[in-house]
Design an enzyme around this catalytic site. Sequence first.
Site, PDB file in Angstrom:
ATOM      1  N   GLU A   1     -27.565  27.979 -28.536  1.00  0.00           N
ATOM      2  CA  GLU A   1     -28.956  28.261 -28.959  1.00  0.00           C
ATOM      3  C   GLU A   1     -28.738  29.176 -30.256  1.00  0.00           C
ATOM      4  OE1 GLU A   1     -32.106  28.267 -26.180  1.00  0.00           O
ATOM      5  OE2 GLU A   1     -32.836  30.169 -27.241  1.00  0.00           O
TER       6      GLU A   1
ATOM      7  N   GLN B   1     -33.470  23.075 -15.936  1.00  0.00           N
ATOM      8  CA  GLN B   1     -33.623  23.009 -17.326  1.00  0.00           C
ATOM      9  C   GLN B   1     -32.566  22.203 -18.223  1.00  0.00           C
ATOM     10  OE1 GLN B   1     -31.962  26.896 -19.499  1.00  0.00           O
ATOM     11  NE2 GLN B   1     -34.312  26.857 -20.061  1.00  0.00           N
TER      12      GLN B   1
ATOM     13  N   PHE C   1     -33.379  34.582 -30.682  1.00  0.00           N
ATOM     14  CA  PHE C   1     -32.891  33.547 -29.972  1.00  0.00           C
ATOM     15  C   PHE C   1     -34.469  32.900 -29.562  1.00  0.00           C
ATOM     16  CE2 PHE C   1     -29.700  32.382 -26.394  1.00  0.00           C
ATOM     17  CZ  PHE C   1     -28.672  32.236 -27.115  1.00  0.00           C
TER      18      PHE C   1
ATOM     19  N   LEU D   1     -21.952  22.277 -24.436  1.00  0.00           N
ATOM     20  CA  LEU D   1     -23.332  23.045 -25.086  1.00  0.00           C
ATOM     21  C   LEU D   1     -22.906  23.625 -26.385  1.00  0.00           C
ATOM     22  CD1 LEU D   1     -25.820  24.841 -23.399  1.00  0.00           C
ATOM     23  CD2 LEU D   1     -24.354  26.199 -25.092  1.00  0.00           C
TER      24      LEU D   1
ATOM     25  N   HIS E   1     -31.039  21.636 -21.689  1.00  0.00           N
ATOM     26  CA  HIS E   1     -30.668  22.403 -22.682  1.00  0.00           C
ATOM     27  C   HIS E   1     -30.763  21.555 -23.887  1.00  0.00           C
ATOM     28  CE1 HIS E   1     -28.770  24.664 -25.850  1.00  0.00           C
ATOM     29  NE2 HIS E   1     -28.797  25.832 -25.118  1.00  0.00           N
TER      30      HIS E   1
ATOM     31  N   ARG F   1     -36.507  29.111 -18.137  1.00  0.00           N
ATOM     32  CA  ARG F   1     -35.613  30.119 -18.227  1.00  0.00           C
ATOM     33  C   ARG F   1     -35.448  30.440 -20.086  1.00  0.00           C
ATOM     34  NH1 ARG F   1     -29.923  31.297 -19.705  1.00  0.00           N
ATOM     35  NH2 ARG F   1     -29.552  29.297 -19.339  1.00  0.00           N
TER      36      ARG F   1
ATOM     37  N   HIS G   1     -28.639  21.900 -17.659  1.00  0.00           N
ATOM     38  CA  HIS G   1     -28.030  23.114 -18.124  1.00  0.00           C
ATOM     39  C   HIS G   1     -28.229  24.244 -17.073  1.00  0.00           C
ATOM     40  CE1 HIS G   1     -26.401  26.094 -20.646  1.00  0.00           C
ATOM     41  NE2 HIS G   1     -27.788  26.596 -20.561  1.00  0.00           N
TER      42      HIS G   1
ATOM     43  N   ARG H   1     -36.812  26.221 -24.642  1.00  0.00           N
ATOM     44  CA  ARG H   1     -35.885  25.032 -24.347  1.00  0.00           C
ATOM     45  C   ARG H   1     -36.665  23.892 -23.981  1.00  0.00           C
ATOM     46  NH1 ARG H   1     -30.657  28.123 -22.077  1.00  0.00           N
ATOM     47  NH2 ARG H   1     -30.190  29.008 -23.935  1.00  0.00           N
TER      48      ARG H   1
HETATM   49  C1  LIG Z   1     -22.517  26.002 -21.424  1.00  0.00           C
HETATM   50  C2  LIG Z   1     -23.391  27.190 -20.947  1.00  0.00           C
HETATM   51  C3  LIG Z   1     -24.004  28.241 -21.939  1.00  0.00           C
HETATM   52  C4  LIG Z   1     -24.739  29.499 -21.387  1.00  0.00           C
HETATM   53  N1  LIG Z   1     -25.067  30.359 -22.330  1.00  0.00           N
HETATM   54  C5  LIG Z   1     -25.783  31.294 -21.901  1.00  0.00           C
HETATM   55  C6  LIG Z   1     -26.298  32.477 -22.859  1.00  0.00           C
HETATM   56  O1  LIG Z   1     -25.838  32.411 -23.944  1.00  0.00           O
HETATM   57  N2  LIG Z   1     -26.999  33.352 -22.240  1.00  0.00           N
HETATM   58  C7  LIG Z   1     -27.360  33.550 -20.964  1.00  0.00           C
HETATM   59  O2  LIG Z   1     -27.964  34.399 -20.335  1.00  0.00           O
HETATM   60  N3  LIG Z   1     -26.854  32.505 -20.129  1.00  0.00           N
HETATM   61  C8  LIG Z   1     -26.298  31.343 -20.363  1.00  0.00           C
HETATM   62  N4  LIG Z   1     -25.938  30.391 -19.519  1.00  0.00           N
HETATM   63  C9  LIG Z   1     -26.168  30.749 -18.262  1.00  0.00           C
HETATM   64  C10 LIG Z   1     -25.410  31.626 -17.553  1.00  0.00           C
HETATM   65  O3  LIG Z   1     -23.954  31.549 -18.243  1.00  0.00           O
HETATM   66  C11 LIG Z   1     -25.184  31.290 -16.389  1.00  0.00           C
HETATM   67  O4  LIG Z   1     -26.257  31.121 -15.570  1.00  0.00           O
HETATM   68  C12 LIG Z   1     -24.529  32.601 -15.395  1.00  0.00           C
HETATM   69  O5  LIG Z   1     -23.220  32.870 -16.096  1.00  0.00           O
HETATM   70  C13 LIG Z   1     -24.382  32.614 -14.019  1.00  0.00           C
HETATM   71  O6  LIG Z   1     -23.425  33.246 -13.317  1.00  0.00           O
HETATM   72  P1  LIG Z   1     -23.155  33.455 -11.923  1.00  0.00           P
HETATM   73  O7  LIG Z   1     -22.120  34.776 -11.633  1.00  0.00           O
HETATM   74  O8  LIG Z   1     -24.384  33.329 -11.076  1.00  0.00           O
HETATM   75  O9  LIG Z   1     -22.251  32.249 -11.433  1.00  0.00           O
HETATM   76  P2  LIG Z   1     -20.882  31.684 -12.177  1.00  0.00           P
HETATM   77  O10 LIG Z   1     -20.440  32.350 -13.089  1.00  0.00           O
HETATM   78  O11 LIG Z   1     -21.120  30.328 -12.055  1.00  0.00           O
HETATM   79  O12 LIG Z   1     -19.890  32.019 -10.765  1.00  0.00           O
HETATM   80  C14 LIG Z   1     -19.923  31.292  -9.902  1.00  0.00           C
HETATM   81  C15 LIG Z   1     -18.783  31.771  -8.768  1.00  0.00           C
HETATM   82  O13 LIG Z   1     -18.939  31.363  -7.541  1.00  0.00           O
HETATM   83  C16 LIG Z   1     -17.699  31.146  -6.972  1.00  0.00           C
HETATM   84  N5  LIG Z   1     -17.864  29.857  -6.103  1.00  0.00           N
HETATM   85  C17 LIG Z   1     -18.832  28.680  -6.076  1.00  0.00           C
HETATM   86  N6  LIG Z   1     -18.866  28.193  -4.888  1.00  0.00           N
HETATM   87  C18 LIG Z   1     -17.922  28.650  -4.196  1.00  0.00           C
HETATM   88  C19 LIG Z   1     -17.417  28.385  -2.746  1.00  0.00           C
HETATM   89  N7  LIG Z   1     -17.918  27.533  -2.113  1.00  0.00           N
HETATM   90  N8  LIG Z   1     -16.422  29.188  -2.436  1.00  0.00           N
HETATM   91  C20 LIG Z   1     -16.081  30.212  -2.976  1.00  0.00           C
HETATM   92  N9  LIG Z   1     -16.515  30.439  -4.147  1.00  0.00           N
HETATM   93  C21 LIG Z   1     -17.343  29.870  -4.754  1.00  0.00           C
HETATM   94  C22 LIG Z   1     -16.810  30.327  -8.323  1.00  0.00           C
HETATM   95  O14 LIG Z   1     -15.727  30.491  -8.051  1.00  0.00           O
HETATM   96  C23 LIG Z   1     -17.384  31.314  -9.149  1.00  0.00           C
HETATM   97  O15 LIG Z   1     -16.343  32.501  -8.989  1.00  0.00           O
HETATM   98  C24 LIG Z   1     -25.119  29.180 -20.308  1.00  0.00           C
HETATM   99  C25 LIG Z   1     -24.605  28.431 -19.088  1.00  0.00           C
HETATM  100  C26 LIG Z   1     -23.951  27.266 -19.678  1.00  0.00           C
HETATM  101  C27 LIG Z   1     -23.708  26.339 -18.675  1.00  0.00           C
END
Ligand SMILES: Cc1cc2nc3c(=O)[nH]c(=O)nc-3n(C[C@H](O)[C@H](O)[C@H](O)COP(=O)(O)OP(=O)(O)OC[C@H]3O[C@@H](n4cnc5c(N)ncnc54)[C@H](O)[C@@H]3O)c2cc1C
Lengths: 574, 324
Positions: free
Chosen positions: A244, A229, A116, A241, A231, A388, A344, A280
Site C-alpha cells: 500500500e 481482509q 497510508f 502483495l 488486499h 484493519r 491478505h 482496503r
Molecule cells: C504481504 C504482507 C504485507 C503486510 N504488510 C503489512 C504492513 O505494511 N504493515 C502492517 O502493519 N502489517 C502488514 N501485514 C500484516 C502483518 O505482517 C502480520 O499481520 C503480522 O506480521 C503478523 O505477525 P504475527 O507475529 O502475529 O505472526 P507471524 O509473523 O505470522 O508469525 C507466526 C509464527 O507462529 C509460528 N507458528 C505457527 N503455527 C505454528 C505451530 N503449529 N507450531 C509452532 N509454531 C507455529 C510460525 O513459525 C511463526 O513463527 C502484511 C501482511 C502480509 C501478508
Amino acid sequence: MLEHDVLVVGAGLAGLRVAIEAQKQGVDVAVITKVHPVRSHSNAAQGGINAALEQEGSPDSWEAHAFDTVKGSDYLGDQDAIEIICREAGPEIIELEHMGVVFNRDETGHLGVRAFGGATYSRTFFVGDITGQALLHVMYEQVLKANTRIYEEWFVTSLIVEDGVCRGVVAMDLATRRLHTIKAKAVVLATGGAGRVFEPSTNALIVTGDGISQAYRAGAPLMDMEMVQFHPTTLKQNGALLTEGARGEGAYLLNAEGERFLGNERNQFYAPSKMELAARDVISRAEQIEIDAGRGVDGCVLLDCRHLGEDLIRERLWQIWELAMDFANVDIMKDPVPIRPGVHYIMGGIKTDVDGRAWDVNGGGWGGVKGLFAVGECACINAHGANRLGANSLLETVVYGRRAGLTAGFYVKEAPTALLSEAKMADDESRIKEIISRPDNGDRWAALRLEMGEMMNSQVGIFRTKENLEGALEKIQEMKLRYRHVPIQNKGNIFNTDLQFHLELGLMLDCAEVIALSALSREESRGAHYRLDFPARDDEKWLKHTMAYYTPEGPEMDTLPVTITQWEPTERKY
Amino acid sequence: MQVSLRVRRFDPESNQGPYYQTYSMDAPDYYTVLDALIHIREETDGTLGLRCSCRSAICGSCAMRIDGHAKLACKTKIIDLTADGGEVTVEPVGNMPVVKDLIADMKPFWDKIRAVDPWLQPEGPEPEREYVVPNEAMQDLAGAMNCIMCGACVSDCTVLEAELNRGVPVEKTWLAPAALAKAYRFVGDPRDDHQYDRLEKLSDSGGIWDCTHCFECIEVCPKGVAPMDRIMALRDKAVSAGITNNNGTRHAKAFHDSIKAYGRLDEVTLVPKSVGFFNIRELLPQMPTGLRMLKAGKLRLPHKAENKKKIKQIVDSLDKEQME
Ligand SMILES: Cc1cc2nc3c(=O)[nH]c(=O)nc-3n(C[C@H](O)[C@H](O)[C@H](O)COP(=O)(O)OP(=O)(O)OC[C@H]3O[C@@H](n4cnc5c(N)ncnc54)[C@H](O)[C@@H]3O)c2cc1C
Ligand code: SF4
Ligand code: SF4
Ligand code: FES
C-alpha cells in the site's frame, strides 16, 4: 518432560515481543516455532507501522489515529482496545528505534513518515519497503542478546487443557518427528493468521491458522472470524502483495480505459475524495466491481507507478519493483502492473482482553481458557473490527506483544504448579500413526487444500450471499469427511513435510468452517464483510461481535456487544 | 514448456548414499524452480524434502544450488535457465551439512551470525526520543538489513570451501560473508558505541582479512547486499581506526611492500610477513599450502618485473594520494 514458566508459540513479531517482555520479569521463557524465527511471516510486511508520535507542529494526535482506526473498522472495533493501541504506539516506536531499527529519517535526521490508506495524517513509520523484515530481524537480535531458549522447527500439534486451565502443549520436533510434552504455566499463542485457507492469498505457505484452530478446539472462543481482509494490490501470477506504500507514495489505480475509477461517481462504493488512499475493503470492492463489469484487463486492474519517478522507486519501493519484475515481468518504472484483490489478513481470531488473556477476568460474559494468551494476527483483541487499516497490524504485534508478555510474566509468578499427564501426547501420537498408516486411495492433501481455498475464495469472498455461504458450509462438511481418509506418501521421520502439511490442512478446515458460519450469521454488510442479500450496515441488530465456540457437532454461535467509549457510529465515507 | 529437474536426493534413514533423481514436467512459463519443486512434492513425490514459505524472496528459506550456484528457488525462473526440453540441476546449499534432500543444517550459519554480537550496543542514557541520525546512514544500513539470512553467500564462499576441504572443523572456519555483512550493519550504525571493539575483534584471524575478493558472494546474493563490499568497507574502517596489529593489515602491507619493491607479488614472504616471521604457531599450518604451491609451480622466488619502475611510481603516487 520439558518445562517452562511461559511458553510462547510463534516467533514472528508478536511472539518475539512477548518473549522479550516476559523475560524481563525474571521468569523462565521459551519460544517454539515451526520455522526459524526470521522465516516467520512478519517479514513480509512491506509498508510500515503506524503511530501518531507527538511532534512539534504536527496536527496529529493519538485520538486522531484512534478515530481513523474506529472509522476504518466500520465501528466494529472495541474502542478501549483501539485507544490503548494508539496511545501506546508512540513510545513503542521509540523503543523499536532504540533497539536498532533503521527507520527512514527526514532531512533533519528525525524519524520520517509516509501516507497510508484510511489515515487523516501521514503517520506510517517505515524502513524502505522492508519494514516487517527490518523489525523482525531486530527483534530476533534482541532475543539472541537475551539468550532466550528457542525450539526451532518444532510444530505444535495440540494445546493441553486440564480442568479448564492451559498447562502446556504437545509439539513435534520436525527434524526427528518425535513428539514432546512441554509443560508451561502460561501458553501464549502468537501463531499468525490463516490466509492460506483461501486461494489465492498474499500469505506465506506457513500461514495456516494453526493456533486459531488449536485454541478453538481447546475451548477458547473465536471472534469476528467472518472479517477477512482482501488486499487491493496483489499480483495475478502468485498472489504476491505490492505494498500500500506504493499508493501512499502516490501511485494510481486504473481500469482498462486508463481511468482512475475510484473517482467515478457511478457507484456508491467508490471513494471520490480519498481515492487510492481509501480503506482496503472499499478499494477491493471497487476493483472487483470494475473487473466484473468488464472494465479490467485479464481479471485485473492496473497499478500505475510511472509518474513517481526512478529515484523514489529506487529508495522507497524497491522491493515491489523487484516483485513486479520477477513475477509479472513488468518494470514499474515503465509500465503499469496488473493487480487484483487477494486475501491478505484475518481481523478475527482468538478472543482476548486488552492484556492478551484468552479468558474472561472481568465477567464480560464469554467463556475461555485460563492460562492461555493470544497476541498478533491469531488473536482478536479487536483493534481492527471489520477492517484493519494498513500498518496497524505490525503495531498491534508490538503493543499487545509487550502487554501480553508483561501480563503473562506476572501471571506465572502466582500460578500454582500442577502435575501433567502425557495423555494428550499419546493421543496425538496415535492420530499421527494412523495418518501415516493410511492406505493410498489416490487422494492428496494438496488437491483437497486447493479445492478448499478456491471454494472459499469464490463462495466466502468479497461478495457473499446466504446461498453461497450455505453451499460453502456443506462443501466443508464433505471435505472434512474426505480429509479423514487422505493418505500421505512420506512415511519417514526426518523433516516429513508431507505429514506437517496434512496436519495443517486439518486445522485449516476448522478455520474455514468457522469463517463461513460466522459470515452466514452476520446478516448485514460491514467493513470487509459484504452480503449482497443484506447490503446495508445494520447497527441496530449487528453492532456486535460474532463468537464461535467449539462443540463436537460444529461451531456454536453467540454474540458480544461492541465496546464504545467516545465515538458513536456514523456513516463511513472516504 | 517441457523441463526436467535433476534433484540431488539424500535420505539419512535409508542406507543409500546421495543420488540424483530426475523429474519431468510440463511447466508454465512463469514457473520458478520453487514452483516446480512444490509441484513435484504435491503431485508426484511427497518424500521430497525442501524448505520454503514466502515464495517471494523474503523469508530466506529456499536457498539451494541451481545449476551449480546458490540461488533462491523462488526467485529463479526456469525459463531463464533453460529452453524447452532442457534440464535444471538442483542441489542443497554448499558448505553446510545436508540433513535431507535439499534441506541443510543451518547451524554453522547461525553460529557465525551469533559470533559477531549482532545487536545494537549504545552506551550512556537513552535519549527520550529517537536518536537523531542522518537518513543517508540509515539508508546505507538498510542496504545491509536487506539480508534475508538465506545462506547463499556462505554456500558459495570460496574461502570457506577451501577451509572445509582442508579439513578445518566447521566451528573453526572463518566468519564468512553473511556474518560480516551483519557486523557491518552495527559498525556502520552511528547509534552503536562499540565500533572499535567490534572492528578489533573482526580484524582477528578468521575475520575481515581472510576474504580473497573472489566476488562470488556478490554474484550469488539475491538481495543485493554485496557482502564483499561490506567486508572491504570494514577493512577501511579498521585501518582508519588504527587497528593494524593483525595478520590482515600486515598481509595488506606486505602485499603493498612487495609490489612496490619487486613490481609483483612475493608469495614466499607474503605469509610470514602477514602472520609475523616468528609466529611459528600460525606459520606451521600454512606450510603444507606453501609446499603444495611450490610443487604446483605457483610459488616462485622473487624476481623483478620488467616495468618495475613504472609500478613503483604508481604505488608511490597512490601512497602520496592517500597521505593527502
Ligand atoms: C504481504 C504482507 C504485507 C503486510 N504488510 C503489512 C504492513 O505494511 N504493515 C502492517 O502493519 N502489517 C502488514 N501485514 C500484516 C502483518 O505482517 C502480520 O499481520 C503480522 O506480521 C503478523 O505477525 P504475527 O507475529 O502475529 O505472526 P507471524 O509473523 O505470522 O508469525 C507466526 C509464527 O507462529 C509460528 N507458528 C505457527 N503455527 C505454528 C505451530 N503449529 N507450531 C509452532 N509454531 C507455529 C510460525 O513459525 C511463526 O513463527 C502484511 C501482511 C502480509 C501478508
Ligand atoms: S568475496 Fe570474500 S566473502 Fe565473498 S565469497 Fe569470495 S572469499 Fe567469500
Ligand atoms: S548476504 Fe545475501 S546471500 Fe548472504 S545471507 Fe544475506 S541475503 Fe543471503
Ligand atoms: S520461499 Fe521464501 S525466500 Fe524463497
